[in-house]
Scaffold this motif. Structure first.
Motif, short mmCIF file in Angstrom:
data_model
loop_
_atom_site.label_atom_id
_atom_site.label_comp_id
_atom_site.label_asym_id
_atom_site.label_seq_id
_atom_site.Cartn_x
_atom_site.Cartn_y
_atom_site.Cartn_z
N GLY A 118 0.85 -1.19 0.11
CA GLY A 118 0.11 0.16 0.03
C GLY A 118 0.77 1.30 -0.05
N THR A 122 0.51 4.66 -2.50
CA THR A 122 0.09 6.05 -1.91
C THR A 122 1.29 6.97 -2.29
N HIS A 146 -1.14 6.43 5.80
CA HIS A 146 -1.05 6.42 4.69
C HIS A 146 0.31 5.36 4.09
N HIS A 199 -10.25 6.00 9.55
CA HIS A 199 -10.42 4.86 10.15
C HIS A 199 -9.01 4.95 10.90
N VAL A 232 -6.42 1.93 0.19
CA VAL A 232 -5.70 0.51 0.54
C VAL A 232 -6.43 -0.31 1.63
N ARG A 233 -6.93 0.12 2.66
CA ARG A 233 -7.71 -0.41 3.47
C ARG A 233 -9.05 -0.68 3.43
N SER A 257 -4.38 -1.68 -2.32
CA SER A 257 -3.79 -2.93 -1.99
C SER A 257 -4.25 -4.00 -1.24
N1 PMP Z 1 -2.98 3.34 3.58
C1 PMP Z 1 -3.84 2.84 4.30
C2 PMP Z 1 -5.05 3.31 4.68
C3 PMP Z 1 -3.66 1.76 5.16
O1 PMP Z 1 -4.37 1.03 6.03
C4 PMP Z 1 -2.18 0.94 4.99
C5 PMP Z 1 -1.90 -0.27 5.80
N2 PMP Z 1 -2.67 -0.62 7.00
C6 PMP Z 1 -1.34 1.85 4.11
C7 PMP Z 1 -1.67 2.65 3.39
C8 PMP Z 1 0.14 1.23 3.81
O2 PMP Z 1 -0.05 -0.12 3.07
P1 PMP Z 1 1.29 -1.35 3.35
O3 PMP Z 1 1.30 -1.49 4.58
O4 PMP Z 1 0.76 -2.29 2.47
O5 PMP Z 1 2.23 -0.32 2.84
#
Ligand code: PMP
Length: 406
Positions: A118, A122, A146, A199, A232-233, A257
């Motif tokens: 994720g 971002t 993020h 969230h 992502v979430r 993601s």
């Molecule tokens: N954005 C949000 C809203 C998330 O919840 C997350 C992961 N918890 C991320 C970005 C980052 O994703 P990742 O851990 O896969 O890098």
């Protein structure tokens, strides 16, 4: 208490070779004392820890488990691709099929690119917005997550002021604060980056108001900046076409993601046509970003999401859980707050500033084979059955009685 022999032994070994035994958000030290660190197996909506304890799981790998562990169609697609090749000198044919599917499903998408995590997605969105506008400022909501690199990590350790120099903060759902941030950034606004809904860890969740979403869109239109939604979430749990589709507001870029490949490592950026040239020109890449197995898993996952209307199914199950928790908490005179969409519920207790009630409640749930989280939003998956929800509610009945006796 549950048997924790093997978990304890693994923690002791890990302590010696992994700083503090585990890093980041999956560190069991962030959970109540009884929680396991190590897991052995997952099946559908159920997990077993290394000591063989079984849990109906409402964290779903913190999002990626959308359809259930070992979903036969996803596993078959991944296995077929694995036999041909995963990490090669370039992508496999499946990349084009996946890109077509994503562009077809996601309302605002004219094109897509793939990454792994994720944070990759971002970060790519922020880079693209800056590249396309030749501006620097990104407006972000205070306290929103993020990712875990210096520009956005929730910790300031190892982060320089320069890493954050071009972020301007607003409050989620607060139009005035968003307008003030836009004004402060003046003619240097590259984009607004905002989560599909609020969230933040440890707080009540909030869905975006239509007024807030429209204000974000209007400011970006006025300034020629990019509206970026961090999906992502929430992605593919609320609305497979995009979480703001029901508000009638479309972003210019979205980051995806977690659930996109049902547990295989994959992320995606989707974008509007005006960002296509920038997306073609910026240098964003990674050794594993073209991995074909995860892409094959994603094609299978997204087809199922569309075919089975997974968001509606999750909402149904989530509502059953929510209503059941509400009834049982009342029965014991325990006052709780459930917030956010039913597919991604959060449960907090009134008069619980240090989350002690939440910790006691969740530990009691765990003892009875249900994995809840005391502070973070949780996740439903399509493999959860009515029996799983019933088991969770039986456990909750006891757990509320324990909290009531505190
Ligand atoms: N954005 C949000 C809203 C998330 O919840 C997350 C992961 N918890 C991320 C970005 C980052 O994703 P990742 O851990 O896969 O890098």
């Amino acid at each position: 208490g549950l048997n924790r022999t093997r978990d304890a032994a693994l923690r002791a070994r890990a302590e010696k070779v992994v700083p503090s035994g585990m890093w980041g958000h999956l560190h069991a030290a962030k959970l109540p004392g009884g929680y396991p660190q190590f897991f052995h197996r997952g099946e559908g909506g159920v997990l077993w820890d290394v000591d063989g304890n079984r849990y109906v799981d409402f964290m779903c790998s913190w999002g990626p488990n959308l359809l259930g562990h070992h979903h036969p169609e996803v596993e078959e697609a991944a296995e077929r691709q694995r036999r041909d090749g995963d990490c090669m000198n370039g992508p496999a044919e499946v990349m084009v099929e996946l890109a077509e599917l994503v562009v077809d499903m996601v309302g605002h998408a004219d094109w897509t690119q793939f990454q792994k995590n994720g944070t990759d997605a971002t970060t790519t969105c922020v880079t693209l917005a800056r590249a396309a506008t030749s501006r620097r400022k990104i407006l972000v909501a205070k306290g929103a997550y993020h990712g875990a690199v210096p520009w956005c990590s929730p910790s300031l350790l190892g982060v320089t002021a320069e890493d954050r120099a071009h972020l301007v903060y607003f409050t989620f759902n607060d139009v005035e604060s968003l307008e003030a941030a836009a004004k402060m950034a003046g003619d240097d606004v590259a984009g607004i980056l905002v989560s599909a809904f609020r969230h933040d860890l440890g707080f009540d969740q909030e869905l975006p108001t239509a007024e807030f979403a429209r204000a974000a869109r209007r400011i970006c239109d006025d300034k020629g900046a990019a509206l970026i939604i961090d999906e992502v979430r929430a992605g593919f749990r609320l609305n497979a076409a995009g979480s703001w589709e029901s508000l009638g507001v479309r972003p210019d870029l979205s980051a995806w993601s977690k659930a996109i490949a049902n547990g295989y490592a994959l992320a995606a950026v989707t974008g509007a046509d005006w960002l296509r040239t920038a997306a073609a020109q910026v240098f964003v890449t990674g050794s594993f970003w073209a991995g074909a197995v995860a892409m094959a898993a994603a094609v299978a996952t997204l087809k199922i999401v569309r075919r089975d209307d997974v968001p509606s199914r999750l909402a149904q199950c989530g509502l059953m859980l929510r209503e059941g928790l509400e009834t049982r908490s009342r029965q014991f005179g325990v006052s709780i707050r459930q917030s956010g969409p039913a597919q991604m519920p959060a449960l907090l207790f009134d008069d619980d500033p240090d989350y002690r009630k939440g910790f006691v409640f969740c530990n009691s749930m765990l003892e009875r084979g249900v994995y809840f989280h005391p502070k973070h939003n949780m996740f439903l998956c399509a493999a959860h059955t009515e029996a799983d929800i019933a088991a969770a509610l039986d456990a909750a009945e006891h757990a509320f009685s324990v909290v009531a006796a505190l």
